[in-house]
Design an enzyme around this catalytic site. Sequence first.
Site, short mmCIF file in Angstrom:
data_model
loop_
_atom_site.label_atom_id
_atom_site.label_comp_id
_atom_site.label_asym_id
_atom_site.label_seq_id
_atom_site.Cartn_x
_atom_site.Cartn_y
_atom_site.Cartn_z
N ASP A 54 4.64 -2.58 16.83
CA ASP A 54 3.18 -1.42 16.37
C ASP A 54 2.40 -1.78 16.44
O ASP A 54 1.81 -3.26 15.88
CB ASP A 54 3.67 -0.99 14.89
CG ASP A 54 2.69 0.00 13.77
OD1 ASP A 54 3.42 1.20 14.86
OD2 ASP A 54 1.46 -0.72 13.22
N TYR A 57 -6.09 -2.23 15.85
CA TYR A 57 -6.20 -3.25 15.53
C TYR A 57 -6.85 -4.60 16.22
O TYR A 57 -6.47 -6.35 16.35
CB TYR A 57 -4.50 -3.27 15.51
CG TYR A 57 -3.82 -2.40 14.32
CD1 TYR A 57 -4.83 -2.43 13.16
CD2 TYR A 57 -2.66 -2.11 14.61
CE1 TYR A 57 -4.34 -1.83 12.26
CE2 TYR A 57 -1.97 -2.10 13.40
CZ TYR A 57 -2.48 -1.54 12.66
OH TYR A 57 -1.98 -0.19 11.64
N LYS A 111 -1.59 3.49 17.62
CA LYS A 111 -2.51 5.00 16.92
C LYS A 111 -4.12 4.86 17.74
O LYS A 111 -4.70 4.13 17.48
CB LYS A 111 -2.67 4.32 15.78
CG LYS A 111 -1.27 3.77 14.80
CD LYS A 111 -1.29 3.90 13.83
CE LYS A 111 0.02 2.45 13.64
NZ LYS A 111 0.37 0.97 13.41
N HIS A 143 -3.93 7.94 13.45
CA HIS A 143 -3.92 6.70 12.68
C HIS A 143 -4.12 7.22 11.48
O HIS A 143 -3.06 7.00 9.90
CB HIS A 143 -4.66 5.34 12.79
CG HIS A 143 -4.30 4.69 12.21
ND1 HIS A 143 -4.32 3.14 13.04
CD2 HIS A 143 -3.92 4.31 11.40
CE1 HIS A 143 -4.34 2.48 12.22
NE2 HIS A 143 -3.75 2.21 11.39
N1 NDP Z 1 -0.61 3.37 9.94
C1 NDP Z 1 -0.80 2.52 9.05
O1 NDP Z 1 -2.54 3.10 8.48
C2 NDP Z 1 -1.22 1.25 8.69
C3 NDP Z 1 -0.17 0.38 9.83
N2 NDP Z 1 0.72 0.21 8.64
C4 NDP Z 1 1.57 -2.17 10.15
O2 NDP Z 1 2.20 -2.60 9.48
C5 NDP Z 1 2.68 -3.02 9.35
C6 NDP Z 1 3.44 -4.10 8.45
O3 NDP Z 1 2.28 -3.77 6.71
P1 NDP Z 1 1.50 -4.90 6.48
O4 NDP Z 1 0.49 -4.52 6.22
O5 NDP Z 1 1.29 -6.00 7.71
O6 NDP Z 1 2.12 -5.33 5.77
P2 NDP Z 1 3.93 -6.57 5.55
O7 NDP Z 1 3.81 -5.79 4.02
O8 NDP Z 1 4.28 -6.47 6.67
O9 NDP Z 1 3.49 -7.59 4.89
C7 NDP Z 1 2.24 -8.85 5.39
C8 NDP Z 1 1.67 -9.51 5.04
O10 NDP Z 1 3.27 -10.43 4.35
C9 NDP Z 1 3.33 -11.74 4.67
N3 NDP Z 1 4.37 -12.69 4.88
C10 NDP Z 1 5.64 -11.99 5.73
N4 NDP Z 1 6.82 -11.78 5.78
C11 NDP Z 1 6.51 -12.70 4.88
C12 NDP Z 1 7.95 -12.97 3.69
N5 NDP Z 1 9.33 -12.98 4.09
N6 NDP Z 1 7.79 -13.89 2.74
C13 NDP Z 1 5.96 -13.68 2.37
N7 NDP Z 1 5.45 -13.15 3.23
C14 NDP Z 1 5.11 -12.54 4.00
C15 NDP Z 1 2.56 -11.65 6.25
O11 NDP Z 1 1.75 -13.39 5.82
P3 NDP Z 1 2.80 -14.48 7.10
O12 NDP Z 1 1.99 -13.69 8.37
O13 NDP Z 1 1.49 -15.44 6.95
O14 NDP Z 1 4.13 -14.38 7.47
C16 NDP Z 1 1.25 -11.20 6.15
O15 NDP Z 1 0.34 -11.66 5.09
C17 NDP Z 1 1.04 -3.77 9.84
O16 NDP Z 1 1.27 -5.03 10.64
C18 NDP Z 1 0.98 -2.40 11.42
O17 NDP Z 1 1.07 -2.97 12.19
C19 NDP Z 1 0.19 -1.07 8.64
C20 NDP Z 1 -1.20 -1.12 7.33
C21 NDP Z 1 -1.59 0.45 7.92
O1 DGU Z 2 -10.41 0.31 7.28
C1 DGU Z 2 -10.06 0.03 7.35
C2 DGU Z 2 -8.45 0.51 8.77
O2 DGU Z 2 -8.48 1.53 8.45
C3 DGU Z 2 -7.41 -0.33 7.71
O3 DGU Z 2 -7.11 -0.12 6.94
C4 DGU Z 2 -5.78 0.52 8.89
O4 DGU Z 2 -5.84 0.07 10.11
C5 DGU Z 2 -4.94 -0.07 8.12
O5 DGU Z 2 -5.22 -1.52 7.28
C6 DGU Z 2 -3.77 0.12 8.64
O6 DGU Z 2 -3.20 -1.28 8.94
O7 DGU Z 2 -3.51 1.08 9.65
#
Ligand code: NDP
Ligand code: DGU
Length: 320
Positions: free
Chosen positions: A50, A55, A85, A118
């Site tokens: 993703d 990003y 996105k 997005h």
């Molecule tokens: N469409 C949207 O608006 C959004 C989409 N996304 C997408 O979804 C993906 C995943 O969501 P995200 O917000 O990153 O959050 P997550 O819930 O995947 O959490 C990620 C965090 O958790 C830590 N982590 C990962 N695995 C573990 C584990 N097994 N134990 C403890 N900590 C862990 C990671 O650190 P470390 O790397 O150090 O392991 C990182 O800090 C994003 O990367 C993005 O691609 C996210 C937010 C918004």
């Molecule tokens: O303003 C900040 C950005 O919009 C952020 O909120 C998003 O990019 C989101 O975290 C994602 O991971 O998709």
Amino acid sequence: MADIAGKPVGSGHARIPLLGFGTAVFPFTASETMKESILHAIKLGYRHIDAAAIYNSEPPVGEAIAEALGLGLIKSRAELFITSKLWCTDAHPDLVLPALRRTLKNLGLEYLDLYLIHFPVSLKPGSCEVPFEEKDLLPLDFKSVWEAMEECQSLGLSKLIGVSNFSCKKLQDLLVTAKISPAVNQVEMNPLWQQKKLREFCNGKGIHVTAYSPLGGRGTLWGTNRVLDCKVLQEIAQAKGKTVAQICLRWALEQDVSILVKSFNKERIEENLEILDWKLSPEESQKIDDIEQQRGFLAPMFVSEHGPYKSLEDFWDGEL
Ligand SMILES: NC(=O)C1=CN([C@@H]2O[C@H](COP(=O)(O)OP(=O)(O)OC[C@H]3O[C@@H](n4cnc5c(N)ncnc54)[C@H](OP(=O)(O)O)[C@@H]3O)[C@@H](O)[C@H]2O)C=CC1
Ligand SMILES: O=C[C@H](O)[C@@H](O)[C@@H](O)[C@H](O)C(=O)O
């Protein structure tokens, strides 16, 4: 190699892998660690990656794919499911197609598997970066931007199109004029924000739900530790000999959605995959079901008296 069977998505024969790899790390800058982590994830069996224009992860995703092909980790690009996105500054009808072409160039790919709007909001056209100025927030023209997304699919530049962070009401509005129904709504979903209403709505409309921040986005700019710190989840994890992260991921998987989880740590990338050969008991599922619900923290960035959403309630149309 982990067996990550896919779920049908869209109206054709496409399948979306159950477990996907997230690439959002703030500040949004590409890094060698990001590329190496993506490559490692592909090596372990992740097949959905993703990305997003905002990003800045598209170039490293592209490099990792090229290396994975070169190393023989995959035989063809078709084995992967690549999502990206449309950022809000390009959420204007005439800017969608050029934005997708830029995305494809960044990735070095001829097509995406899934292209998402997005957020249900636009920003004044300009550079794709955060933070942005509140005065630049604009309402999204759902009809014309979705038409441009439909053109992207018709041209074969993305196999599927969808949305992200859309409430039931916003999906309903989109569906009134859509010729192609969104294949996916990618939203925050974890045991503390289970999105029951949205999932029910999406199921009824044949829209697949992908869960982001399944661990609550621990340690990210937009996330919180409250999911991994949740007592109920910690107790279940301890009794089961699993980590809280694994409990969250397994729970999501059992809700019939696909998941995106981000880790750039080799052990945790592997730990997050080890959720396929065991189950939560009905009692454990019930305990998670009973957890008090609250929205996550992402949308506040889009809530402003100067923009189309004056409150979080407004952004989510009062849905929880
Ligand atoms: N469409 C949207 O608006 C959004 C989409 N996304 C997408 O979804 C993906 C995943 O969501 P995200 O917000 O990153 O959050 P997550 O819930 O995947 O959490 C990620 C965090 O958790 C830590 N982590 C990962 N695995 C573990 C584990 N097994 N134990 C403890 N900590 C862990 C990671 O650190 P470390 O790397 O150090 O392991 C990182 O800090 C994003 O990367 C993005 O691609 C996210 C937010 C918004
Ligand atoms: O303003 C900040 C950005 O919009 C952020 O909120 C998003 O990019 C989101 O975290 C994602 O991971 O998709």
